[in-house]
Each structure stands twice: as C-alpha cells, then as structure tokens.
Design a protein around this motif. Sequence first.
Motif, PDB file in Angstrom:
ATOM      1  N   ILE A 102       0.855  -1.198   0.000  1.00 39.53           N
ATOM      2  CA  ILE A 102       0.000   0.000   0.000  1.00 39.53           C
ATOM      3  C   ILE A 102       0.887   1.244   0.000  1.00 39.53           C
ATOM      4  N   ASN A 103       1.918   1.236   0.861  1.00 39.99           N
ATOM      5  CA  ASN A 103       2.810   2.395   0.955  1.00 39.99           C
ATOM      6  C   ASN A 103       3.574   2.639  -0.345  1.00 39.99           C
ATOM      7  N   GLU A 104       3.960   1.571  -1.045  1.00 39.29           N
ATOM      8  CA  GLU A 104       4.660   1.751  -2.320  1.00 39.29           C
ATOM      9  C   GLU A 104       3.798   2.530  -3.299  1.00 39.29           C
ATOM     10  N   ILE A 105       2.527   2.195  -3.370  1.00 46.84           N
ATOM     11  CA  ILE A 105       1.626   2.875  -4.300  1.00 46.84           C
ATOM     12  C   ILE A 105       1.364   4.305  -3.842  1.00 46.84           C
ATOM     13  N   LEU A 106       1.140   4.496  -2.563  1.00 49.12           N
ATOM     14  CA  LEU A 106       0.910   5.856  -2.055  1.00 49.12           C
ATOM     15  C   LEU A 106       2.154   6.726  -2.235  1.00 49.12           C
ATOM     16  N   ASN A 107       3.342   6.137  -2.054  1.00 51.13           N
ATOM     17  CA  ASN A 107       4.587   6.880  -2.281  1.00 51.13           C
ATOM     18  C   ASN A 107       4.728   7.289  -3.740  1.00 51.13           C
ATOM     19  N   TYR A 108       4.368   6.391  -4.646  1.00 50.81           N
ATOM     20  CA  TYR A 108       4.425   6.695  -6.081  1.00 50.81           C
ATOM     21  C   TYR A 108       3.552   7.922  -6.369  1.00 50.81           C
ATOM     22  N   ARG A 110       2.585  10.213  -4.214  1.00 54.46           N
ATOM     23  CA  ARG A 110       3.193  11.392  -3.571  1.00 54.46           C
ATOM     24  C   ARG A 110       4.343  11.939  -4.411  1.00 54.46           C
ATOM     25  N   ALA A 111       5.119  11.048  -5.020  1.00 54.27           N
ATOM     26  CA  ALA A 111       6.230  11.489  -5.870  1.00 54.27           C
ATOM     27  C   ALA A 111       5.711  12.232  -7.097  1.00 54.27           C
ATOM     28  N   ILE A 112       4.620  11.764  -7.676  1.00 54.36           N
ATOM     29  CA  ILE A 112       4.025  12.467  -8.818  1.00 54.36           C
ATOM     30  C   ILE A 112       3.551  13.854  -8.388  1.00 54.36           C
ATOM     31  N   ASP A 117       4.139  19.787  -8.212  1.00 57.58           N
ATOM     32  CA  ASP A 117       4.276  20.982  -7.369  1.00 57.58           C
ATOM     33  C   ASP A 117       5.613  21.696  -7.537  1.00 57.58           C
ATOM     34  N   ASN A 118       6.635  21.007  -8.028  1.00 53.98           N
ATOM     35  CA  ASN A 118       7.980  21.581  -8.031  1.00 53.98           C
ATOM     36  C   ASN A 118       8.612  21.808  -9.393  1.00 53.98           C
ATOM     37  N   ILE A 119       8.007  21.331 -10.465  1.00 54.34           N
ATOM     38  CA  ILE A 119       8.621  21.437 -11.788  1.00 54.34           C
ATOM     39  C   ILE A 119       7.833  22.385 -12.679  1.00 54.34           C
ATOM     40  N   LYS A 144      13.585   9.382  -3.306  1.00 55.92           N
ATOM     41  CA  LYS A 144      13.562   9.302  -1.842  1.00 55.92           C
ATOM     42  C   LYS A 144      12.125   9.144  -1.343  1.00 55.92           C
ATOM     43  N   ILE A 145      11.195   9.851  -1.974  1.00 53.84           N
ATOM     44  CA  ILE A 145       9.773   9.725  -1.621  1.00 53.84           C
ATOM     45  C   ILE A 145       9.299   8.303  -1.929  1.00 53.84           C
ATOM     46  N   LEU A 146       9.677   7.783  -3.097  1.00 55.03           N
ATOM     47  CA  LEU A 146       9.250   6.432  -3.501  1.00 55.03           C
ATOM     48  C   LEU A 146       9.677   5.368  -2.492  1.00 55.03           C
TER      49      LEU A 146
END
Length: 181
Positions: A102-108, A110-112, A117-119, A144-146
Amino acid sequence: MNEFALQNLLKTAPLLHVPRKLPLDTFSLLNHDIVSLLAKAGTAIGKYTGFLMNTPNPWLLMSPVTTQEAVLSSKLEGTHATLEDILNHEAGNQTQIAEDEINEILNYRRAIFYAVDNISHISELSNQNSKFPLTTKTIKAMHKILLSNVCGAIKHPGEFKKKQNYIGGAHKSLSRHYRLY
C-alpha cells in the motif's frame, strides 16, 4: 527563479535536441476528412481545457487517474495491490494487502504530486513565480519519496544506482542474462 539562477541554469543545461525532418510531404496527407477530425479534436481539447480552468480543484479529476497509474506501475515491482485495495485503505477499511505494498503505491502518487508541485516547463522558467526545471536533484527527491517507509528504504533512497541490473539471474556470470540500459 531569479534571473542569475536562470542564466546559470541555461548555460549548464544540455543542448536542445531538434530531430531531423521526416522525409515525407505532410501536406499530401491532409485531406478533408483529416482536417475535419483535427478540427473536432482541437475543439474537444479546448472544451476540456476550459473545463479544467473553471474547475475549482482539477486534482479531483486527476487523483484517481494518478492513483491508477501508481497501481499499474507498482505492479512492475511485484506489488499485488489493486485500485480497489488502495481506495479501501484510504477509506479506512481493512484490506488483505501488506502495508508495504500500500505504501509503495501511495509513495508513487506522492512522488508524482511532488513533481507537479515543483517542476515548471522550460518555457515558464523566466516567469517570476516559476518553479524549477526537471533536474537530477528533483529526480533524487522523488526517488527518496518512492522508497520512504517501504522495504526498499535500505536501498539508498534519493541516490542513483551504482550497480547494473540484469534479468535472468542473481549473478552476472550466468550464461543467459540480459543487460538493462
């Protein structure tokens, strides 16, 4: 981004790749049917753009698409969670899927969101309120987020790999292996 930082970035940025022209006459491809379809497509894109511009929170539409992309991409890493599992998890329901998956998918996801937000696109960098271009620093931050709070957290989050990947075995001396570039 201030003017000095922008000029410094443009000096150090790689040259823009401009592909050669295709060896065909594109005007010979244009006929009434193609032009009609292009006009319809342009109108649809315009309507969609107008809709998004007038939507108070366009991420309400993008979030499910982004979550689905995160689920599908995570399957490449061996994750078995489905979109339904993620939605149930976010609704507070119990699922049979390991917390790491679950965390892997949520991290993905969050990284998107971090990237969005930053690019900024390179054409927007001269604007006073622009964000930053896609850089190795941004890619490392997304990595790092992933890897945060998942089993891969020990695999140097936020750093590029230093070893080659191989398909076909754990040791590169095996007779049949394929190098990934």
